[in-house]
Design a protein around this motif. Structure first.
Motif, PDB file in Angstrom:
ATOM      1  N   LEU A 253       1.129  -1.152   0.197  1.00  0.00           N
ATOM      2  CA  LEU A 253       0.126  -0.231  -0.359  1.00  0.00           C
ATOM      3  C   LEU A 253       0.746   1.471  -0.097  1.00  0.00           C
ATOM      4  N   MET A 254       1.792   1.518   0.594  1.00  0.00           N
ATOM      5  CA  MET A 254       3.003   2.176   1.058  1.00  0.00           C
ATOM      6  C   MET A 254       3.215   2.346  -0.540  1.00  0.00           C
ATOM      7  N   LEU A 269      -1.945  13.561  -0.106  1.00  0.00           N
ATOM      8  CA  LEU A 269      -2.272  14.266   1.024  1.00  0.00           C
ATOM      9  C   LEU A 269      -1.548  13.377   2.420  1.00  0.00           C
ATOM     10  N   PRO A 270      -1.675  13.527   3.233  1.00  0.00           N
ATOM     11  CA  PRO A 270      -1.397  13.031   4.333  1.00  0.00           C
ATOM     12  C   PRO A 270      -1.417  11.762   4.890  1.00  0.00           C
ATOM     13  N   ILE A 271       0.039  11.161   4.259  1.00  0.00           N
ATOM     14  CA  ILE A 271      -0.828   9.994   4.769  1.00  0.00           C
ATOM     15  C   ILE A 271      -0.484   8.701   6.195  1.00  0.00           C
ATOM     16  N   PHE A 272      -0.619   8.991   7.351  1.00  0.00           N
ATOM     17  CA  PHE A 272      -0.066   7.460   8.278  1.00  0.00           C
ATOM     18  C   PHE A 272      -0.194   6.725   8.330  1.00  0.00           C
ATOM     19  N   VAL A 273       0.512   5.819   9.077  1.00  0.00           N
ATOM     20  CA  VAL A 273       1.319   4.269   8.491  1.00  0.00           C
ATOM     21  C   VAL A 273       1.283   4.293  10.507  1.00  0.00           C
ATOM     22  N   ASP A 274       0.461   3.456  10.973  1.00  0.00           N
ATOM     23  CA  ASP A 274       0.597   3.411  12.696  1.00  0.00           C
ATOM     24  C   ASP A 274       0.170   1.978  12.572  1.00  0.00           C
ATOM     25  N   SER A 275       1.512   0.892  12.722  1.00  0.00           N
ATOM     26  CA  SER A 275       1.628  -0.133  12.512  1.00  0.00           C
ATOM     27  C   SER A 275       2.639  -0.020  13.281  1.00  0.00           C
ATOM     28  N   SER A 304       9.801   7.482   2.781  1.00  0.00           N
ATOM     29  CA  SER A 304       9.668   9.261   4.162  1.00  0.00           C
ATOM     30  C   SER A 304       8.273  10.170   2.467  1.00  0.00           C
ATOM     31  N   HIS A 305       7.300   9.370   2.148  1.00  0.00           N
ATOM     32  CA  HIS A 305       6.584   9.828   1.954  1.00  0.00           C
ATOM     33  C   HIS A 305       5.023   9.744   2.528  1.00  0.00           C
ATOM     34  N   VAL A 306       5.717   8.607   3.485  1.00  0.00           N
ATOM     35  CA  VAL A 306       4.657   8.720   4.722  1.00  0.00           C
ATOM     36  C   VAL A 306       4.698   9.188   6.490  1.00  0.00           C
ATOM     37  N   SER A 307       4.296   9.200   7.002  1.00  0.00           N
ATOM     38  CA  SER A 307       4.525   9.653   8.058  1.00  0.00           C
ATOM     39  C   SER A 307       3.950   8.580   9.360  1.00  0.00           C
ATOM     40  N   PRO A 322      -7.734  17.735  12.125  1.00  0.00           N
ATOM     41  CA  PRO A 322      -9.049  17.539  10.909  1.00  0.00           C
ATOM     42  C   PRO A 322      -8.681  17.936   9.795  1.00  0.00           C
ATOM     43  N   ARG A 323      -7.678  17.191   9.712  1.00  0.00           N
ATOM     44  CA  ARG A 323      -7.289  17.308   7.504  1.00  0.00           C
ATOM     45  C   ARG A 323      -7.648  16.080   7.508  1.00  0.00           C
ATOM     46  N   PRO A 324      -8.033  15.896   5.881  1.00  0.00           N
ATOM     47  CA  PRO A 324      -8.534  14.769   5.068  1.00  0.00           C
ATOM     48  C   PRO A 324      -7.466  13.968   5.733  1.00  0.00           C
ATOM     49  N   LYS A 325      -7.437  12.237   5.224  1.00  0.00           N
ATOM     50  CA  LYS A 325      -6.309  11.967   5.867  1.00  0.00           C
ATOM     51  C   LYS A 325      -6.379  10.757   5.264  1.00  0.00           C
ATOM     52  N   ILE A 326      -5.115   9.882   4.929  1.00  0.00           N
ATOM     53  CA  ILE A 326      -5.247   8.743   4.712  1.00  0.00           C
ATOM     54  C   ILE A 326      -4.779   7.528   6.086  1.00  0.00           C
ATOM     55  N   VAL A 327      -5.066   6.599   6.473  1.00  0.00           N
ATOM     56  CA  VAL A 327      -4.285   6.083   7.643  1.00  0.00           C
ATOM     57  C   VAL A 327      -4.396   4.112   7.383  1.00  0.00           C
ATOM     58  N   ILE A 328      -3.091   3.906   7.515  1.00  0.00           N
ATOM     59  CA  ILE A 328      -2.904   2.775   7.267  1.00  0.00           C
ATOM     60  C   ILE A 328      -2.522   2.321   8.962  1.00  0.00           C
ATOM     61  N   ALA A 329      -3.712   0.985   9.220  1.00  0.00           N
ATOM     62  CA  ALA A 329      -3.129   0.508  10.674  1.00  0.00           C
ATOM     63  C   ALA A 329      -2.994  -1.759  10.560  1.00  0.00           C
TER      64      ALA A 329
END
Length: 456
Positions: A253-254, A269-275, A304-307, A322-329
């Motif tokens: 996915l990343m 768009l902000p992409i957060f990888v929470d795993s 480097s493209h994701v947080s 509050p921003r529109p975002k993508i979360v992969i967890a």
């Protein structure tokens, strides 16, 4: 002739819990050692001791490091196993990450259940803990892909690349004059990160997975699908939540989102990888570059493209962003992990979208979302489902029916028997018919805890 008893201790009649025990007069071999996942009834099997003499097991051979193939190992050790666990170096690295994470989750869930009183067990206990995992890791021994490993006189094993996740293999087990082939989970013919699976050329007895034995994955236009999902997320000022398996799916996915951004298909768009486990798996990709297609530069640019979210505090900061975002967890079937926190907070918001991108086993929250249930239970409380739920099948790391048939096509002989494992009933029945039509081979669908005698 020598007799081999095969005990189907898991991965039979279900997709999870793969455990195949081979008992002979000379040696005991367990192929894979996974936990059951899914319905409460099937998960309860994890709490039962195995119906075999566990201390007599000499080797556990791991096809790969997914929880449903390695997650029972600490329980095996608790039941007296003192043998050796063999797998490729990346498989053992993945298994270590997954077992440590699993123990942490079991401990935290038991602690939470005791604190909030929603378990009928007094006290609630973890299935296993970190100390059990540490004892297990001492038994690990890495082997080279493609090399013969002598287990005993007249017993050899060879682990061969099968492209499902990093480090994964199928296993050719030679016992006297016979070859037993265990497919593990077979990967895709075309994958962004991994090479195509190698193929067996001889199998007197074939044990083959059947997760998608009844269907082919659809041809999906991923670029346009993700572009539309991201556009909807921006318009709704919401969150696109992607529950993901930490191994392979998260990295895929990343890579996909990074490539789409590079091609100007989606905005930044902000992409957060929470795993936390997924981040650890990224380090395995870095440590074993020969096992995947990514160059060092591609790997670094993708990361480097994701947080990367590390702490639980950052999880809440991401939810509150509050921003529109993508979360992969994690986790991919919504059975545990950080994604539960996101869904507990955001599943009842119409601005949110949940994208399921892999197989969803019976009884899991992911399966319930897929089947359109109106509310989902998290930590003893029900949350209404108001978010839009989408599903992608083409990102699956499992071979589909056509790819499984292709994987078997180089076998020169007619196997004495083909055992269909790691699949639900409908998939297995369909695959059995297809194999008979395509190759004329005799297939058997074993039941859980069935024992079959083979002669070598």
């Amino acid at each position: 002739m020598k007799k081999v008893e095969v005990h189907f201790l898991g991965g039979a009649g279900t997709v999870t819990g793969s455990k195949f025990y081979l008992q002979t007069d000379e040696i005991g071999i367990l192929v894979d050692c996974g936990v059951f996942q899914g319905t409460k009834e099937i998960r309860q099997q994890n709490w039962k001791s195995l119906p075999i003499d566990v201390p007599s097991i000499d080797y556990v051979l791991l096809t790969h490091g997914h929880l449903d193939h390695c997650g029972y190992l600490p329980l095996l050790v608790k039941q007296g196993f003192k043998g050796t666990v063999l797998g490729t170096a990346p498989t053992l690295a993945i298994a270590e990450i997954i077992l440590k994470d699993s123990a942490k989750i079991h401990e935290e869930e038991a602690e939470k259940a005791n604190k909030e009183g929603y378990s009928r067990h007094k006290p609630a206990l973890p299935l296993y803990d970190k100390l059990d995992v540490e004892r297990t890791l001492r038994l690990f021994k890495a082997i080279e892909e493609g090399e013969d490993v002598v287990l005993a006189q007249n017993y050899r094993a060879c682990f061969k690349y099968n492209g499902h996740i990093i480090g994964s293999t199928f296993i050719e087990l030679s016992i006297y004059d016979k070859t037993l082939v265990f497919s593990g989970d077979v990967g895709r013919l075309k994958d962004d990160l991994l090479d195509a699976p190698k193929q067996p050329e001889w199998a007197d007895y074939l044990f083959v997975e059947s997760t998608y034995g009844n269907k082919d994955h659809p041809e999906e236009d991923l670029e346009n699908l993700f572009r539309d999902l991201v556009q909807r997320t921006i318009e709704n000022r919401g969150a696109l939540i992607i529950p993901s398996f930490a191994v392979e799916r998260l990295q895929s996915l990343m890579y996909l989102l990074w490539k789409l951004y590079q091609k100007n298909k989606i905005p930044n768009l902000p992409i957060f990888v929470d795993s936390p486990m997924g981040v650890n798996v990224l380090e395995v990709f870095e440590a074993f570059p020969k096992w995947h297609k990514l160059s060092e530069q591609e790997y670094n640019n993708m990361c480097s493209h994701v947080s990367l979210v590390s702490s639980y505090r950052e999880t809440w900061e991401t939810i509150d962003d509050p921003r529109p975002k993508i979360v992969i967890a994690g986790s991919g079937m919504v059975t545990g992990g950080r994604v539960l926190t996101y869904l507990k907070q955001l599943l009842d918001e119409r601005s949110a979208t949940v994208l399921l991108v892999g197989y969803q086993a019976e009884g899991t929250r992911g399966r319930k979302l897929l089947e359109g249930e109106n509310e989902i239970k998290f930590f003893g409380k029900y949350v209404p489902v108001k978010a839009k739920v989408e599903h992608l099948e083409s990102l699956s790391a499992h071979a589909d029916q056509s790819e499984l048939l292709h994987w078997m096509q180089r076998i020169k002989n007619i196997p004495e028997k083909v055992f269909l494992v790691h699949g639900e009933e409908s998939a297995q029945n369909s695959f059995k018919t297809k194999i008979s039509e395509s190759y004329g081979w005799h297939c058997h669908i074993p039941a859980l805890y069935e024992v079959v005698e083979l002669y070598v």
